[in-house]
Write a protein that holds these residues in place. Structure first.
Motif, PDB file in Angstrom:
ATOM      1  N   ALA A  23       0.828  -1.208   0.000  1.00  0.00           N
ATOM      2  CA  ALA A  23       0.000   0.000   0.000  1.00  0.00           C
ATOM      3  C   ALA A  23       0.862   1.258   0.000  1.00  0.00           C
ATOM      4  O   ALA A  23       0.542   2.241  -0.691  1.00  0.00           O
ATOM      5  CB  ALA A  23      -0.926  -0.008   1.212  1.00  0.00           C
ATOM      6  N   ILE A  24       1.963   1.243   0.735  1.00  0.00           N
ATOM      7  CA  ILE A  24       2.864   2.400   0.743  1.00  0.00           C
ATOM      8  C   ILE A  24       3.519   2.565  -0.620  1.00  0.00           C
ATOM      9  O   ILE A  24       3.647   3.677  -1.146  1.00  0.00           O
ATOM     10  CB  ILE A  24       3.909   2.247   1.863  1.00  0.00           C
ATOM     11  N   SER A  25       3.928   1.452  -1.216  1.00  0.00           N
ATOM     12  CA  SER A  25       4.480   1.497  -2.565  1.00  0.00           C
ATOM     13  C   SER A  25       3.508   2.152  -3.535  1.00  0.00           C
ATOM     14  O   SER A  25       3.885   3.013  -4.347  1.00  0.00           O
ATOM     15  CB  SER A  25       4.818   0.075  -3.026  1.00  0.00           C
ATOM     16  N   ALA A  26       2.230   1.768  -3.441  1.00  0.00           N
ATOM     17  CA  ALA A  26       1.205   2.328  -4.332  1.00  0.00           C
ATOM     18  C   ALA A  26       0.987   3.810  -4.072  1.00  0.00           C
ATOM     19  O   ALA A  26       0.834   4.605  -5.012  1.00  0.00           O
ATOM     20  CB  ALA A  26      -0.093   1.553  -4.165  1.00  0.00           C
ATOM     21  N   VAL A  27       0.962   4.206  -2.805  1.00  0.00           N
ATOM     22  CA  VAL A  27       0.792   5.624  -2.456  1.00  0.00           C
ATOM     23  C   VAL A  27       1.931   6.458  -3.019  1.00  0.00           C
ATOM     24  O   VAL A  27       1.740   7.620  -3.418  1.00  0.00           O
ATOM     25  CB  VAL A  27       0.695   5.779  -0.919  1.00  0.00           C
ATOM     26  N   GLU A  28       3.116   5.866  -3.086  1.00  0.00           N
ATOM     27  CA  GLU A  28       4.268   6.584  -3.628  1.00  0.00           C
ATOM     28  C   GLU A  28       4.294   6.604  -5.153  1.00  0.00           C
ATOM     29  O   GLU A  28       5.257   7.074  -5.758  1.00  0.00           O
ATOM     30  CB  GLU A  28       5.557   5.964  -3.086  1.00  0.00           C
ATOM     31  N   ARG A 125       3.517  -7.703 -17.496  1.00  0.00           N
ATOM     32  CA  ARG A 125       4.077  -6.369 -17.715  1.00  0.00           C
ATOM     33  C   ARG A 125       3.253  -5.322 -16.955  1.00  0.00           C
ATOM     34  O   ARG A 125       2.109  -5.525 -16.632  1.00  0.00           O
ATOM     35  CB  ARG A 125       4.072  -6.027 -19.216  1.00  0.00           C
ATOM     36  N   GLY A 126       3.897  -4.190 -16.699  1.00  0.00           N
ATOM     37  CA  GLY A 126       3.166  -3.023 -16.215  1.00  0.00           C
ATOM     38  C   GLY A 126       3.196  -2.790 -14.725  1.00  0.00           C
ATOM     39  O   GLY A 126       2.515  -1.887 -14.239  1.00  0.00           O
ATOM     40  N   PHE A 127       3.984  -3.574 -13.967  1.00  0.00           N
ATOM     41  CA  PHE A 127       4.042  -3.375 -12.521  1.00  0.00           C
ATOM     42  C   PHE A 127       5.462  -3.024 -12.093  1.00  0.00           C
ATOM     43  O   PHE A 127       6.435  -3.629 -12.542  1.00  0.00           O
ATOM     44  CB  PHE A 127       3.553  -4.618 -11.779  1.00  0.00           C
ATOM     45  N   ASP A 128       5.533  -2.027 -11.220  1.00  0.00           N
ATOM     46  CA  ASP A 128       6.825  -1.585 -10.699  1.00  0.00           C
ATOM     47  C   ASP A 128       7.269  -2.436  -9.514  1.00  0.00           C
ATOM     48  O   ASP A 128       8.468  -2.582  -9.263  1.00  0.00           O
ATOM     49  CB  ASP A 128       6.737  -0.122 -10.240  1.00  0.00           C
ATOM     50  N   SER A 129       6.307  -2.963  -8.774  1.00  0.00           N
ATOM     51  CA  SER A 129       6.634  -3.704  -7.556  1.00  0.00           C
ATOM     52  C   SER A 129       5.600  -4.809  -7.349  1.00  0.00           C
ATOM     53  O   SER A 129       4.401  -4.584  -7.519  1.00  0.00           O
ATOM     54  CB  SER A 129       6.637  -2.760  -6.350  1.00  0.00           C
ATOM     55  N   ILE A 130       6.083  -6.005  -6.980  1.00  0.00           N
ATOM     56  CA  ILE A 130       5.209  -7.152  -6.753  1.00  0.00           C
ATOM     57  C   ILE A 130       5.539  -7.756  -5.395  1.00  0.00           C
ATOM     58  O   ILE A 130       6.711  -8.025  -5.099  1.00  0.00           O
ATOM     59  CB  ILE A 130       5.364  -8.203  -7.865  1.00  0.00           C
ATOM     60  N   GLU A 248       6.267   3.623  11.060  1.00  0.00           N
ATOM     61  CA  GLU A 248       7.207   2.505  11.125  1.00  0.00           C
ATOM     62  C   GLU A 248       7.201   1.717   9.817  1.00  0.00           C
ATOM     63  O   GLU A 248       8.263   1.281   9.334  1.00  0.00           O
ATOM     64  CB  GLU A 248       6.855   1.603  12.304  1.00  0.00           C
ATOM     65  N   TYR A 249       6.023   1.537   9.239  1.00  0.00           N
ATOM     66  CA  TYR A 249       5.961   0.855   7.948  1.00  0.00           C
ATOM     67  C   TYR A 249       6.595   1.696   6.846  1.00  0.00           C
ATOM     68  O   TYR A 249       7.242   1.161   5.933  1.00  0.00           O
ATOM     69  CB  TYR A 249       4.519   0.507   7.597  1.00  0.00           C
ATOM     70  N   ARG A 250       6.420   3.011   6.920  1.00  0.00           N
ATOM     71  CA  ARG A 250       7.088   3.872   5.942  1.00  0.00           C
ATOM     72  C   ARG A 250       8.609   3.749   6.058  1.00  0.00           C
ATOM     73  O   ARG A 250       9.321   3.698   5.050  1.00  0.00           O
ATOM     74  CB  ARG A 250       6.677   5.335   6.156  1.00  0.00           C
ATOM     75  N   ALA A 251       9.093   3.676   7.296  1.00  0.00           N
ATOM     76  CA  ALA A 251      10.537   3.529   7.508  1.00  0.00           C
ATOM     77  C   ALA A 251      11.031   2.186   6.974  1.00  0.00           C
ATOM     78  O   ALA A 251      12.111   2.104   6.366  1.00  0.00           O
ATOM     79  CB  ALA A 251      10.855   3.675   8.991  1.00  0.00           C
ATOM     80  N   LEU A 252      10.242   1.133   7.190  1.00  0.00           N
ATOM     81  CA  LEU A 252      10.605  -0.182   6.662  1.00  0.00           C
ATOM     82  C   LEU A 252      10.626  -0.162   5.143  1.00  0.00           C
ATOM     83  O   LEU A 252      11.566  -0.676   4.514  1.00  0.00           O
ATOM     84  CB  LEU A 252       9.603  -1.229   7.186  1.00  0.00           C
TER      85      LEU A 252
END
Length: 259
Positions: A23-28, A125-130, A248-252
């Protein structure tokens, strides 16, 4: 980048870590996919909020197609892309779990389909992170995920029994790397449910570090907000964006991405 979150011990927070990092990856702004290989479907529930209907395609349908393709040739509906579901959150997608994963396992093993997840991801194709969530056992699905991934995160819940099984777990990962996936690396141990004021958790973590194990600096505290976010089907970055636990999750997330 493909990350698998894996531990052979249940209740260590695999699904929570998977979904919150994704979820953090997606928000970014990264187009992010979660693959739920655990028959319990906790990541599916967390991100979609309800059960997947029988008519919806899931990861089980992909594996069923892998079996039928051996007999009937190519099928235009056989790729992983056909099982992807949008979540309510921008840039975040999920391939849901399904109860049929359990009865399929024996057939997949007997037909040597252990590389099919990797093949499917290689063609996607089409995903930055899995992020790949796994069952709490070394079985066909967790091995498939380790073979398909680039990096492995290991949740650790500051329990004496978890420490005893950790070295065995890391040996298992090393064997999969040696036999099937030379590119797989252990990205780090995620310390979950960490109570920094308590003696035992601190001692256990210090011992892991002293032994040279790859303990990540960002650690996750216990909080009722995790259970609340599960019940609301909202990852923490959406449910409580300003909470300490979310930070804490953002830091991780920043640590594993070199931030």
């Amino acid at each position: 980048m493909r990350r698998v979150i894996f531990n052979q011990k249940g209740g260590v927070g695999k699904s929570t870590i998977t979904c919150n990092l994704a979820a953090i990856s997606a928000v970014e702004g990264k187009r992010t996919l979660v693959i739920d290989l655990d028959v319990q479907g906790n990541s599916t529930q967390y991100l979609l909020g309800g059960k997947v209907s029988d008519s919806d395609r899931t990861i089980a349908h992909y594996f069923k197609d892998c079996l039928s393709l051996s007999l009937f040739g190519n099928n235009n509906n056989s790729g992983l892309e056909n099982a992807i579901h949008e979540t309510p959150f921008p840039n975040l997608y999920v391939i849901p779990s399904h109860p049929d994963l359990e009865p399929l396992q024996g057939r997949l093993e007997s037909r040597f389909k252990i590389f099919k997840l990797k093949e499917g991801l290689d063609n996607l194709r089409g995903f930055d992170s899995i992020y790949i969530d796994t069952p709490p056992i070394l079985n066909f699905y967790s091995q498939s995920a380790l073979i398909a991934a680039d990096k492995c995160l290991i949740p650790f819940d500051c329990d004496t029994f978890s420490r005893e099984s950790l070295l065995t777990l890391m040996q298992t990962i090393s064997e999969v790397k040696a036999d099937h996936n030379q590119n797989l690396t252990i990205e780090g141990i995620v310390v979950n449910q960490f109570q920094k004021q308590a003696n035992l958790p601190r001692q256990l973590v210090d011992q892991l570090i002293a032994e040279g194990l790859p303990v990540l600096s960002a650690m996750i505290s216990p909080s009722v907000k995790v259970r609340e976010s599960h019940s609301q089907a909202q990852p923490l970055v959406h449910y409580v964006p300003n909470h300490k636990l979310t930070d804490e999750y953002r830091a991780l997330h920043a640590e594993i991405h070199g931030g």
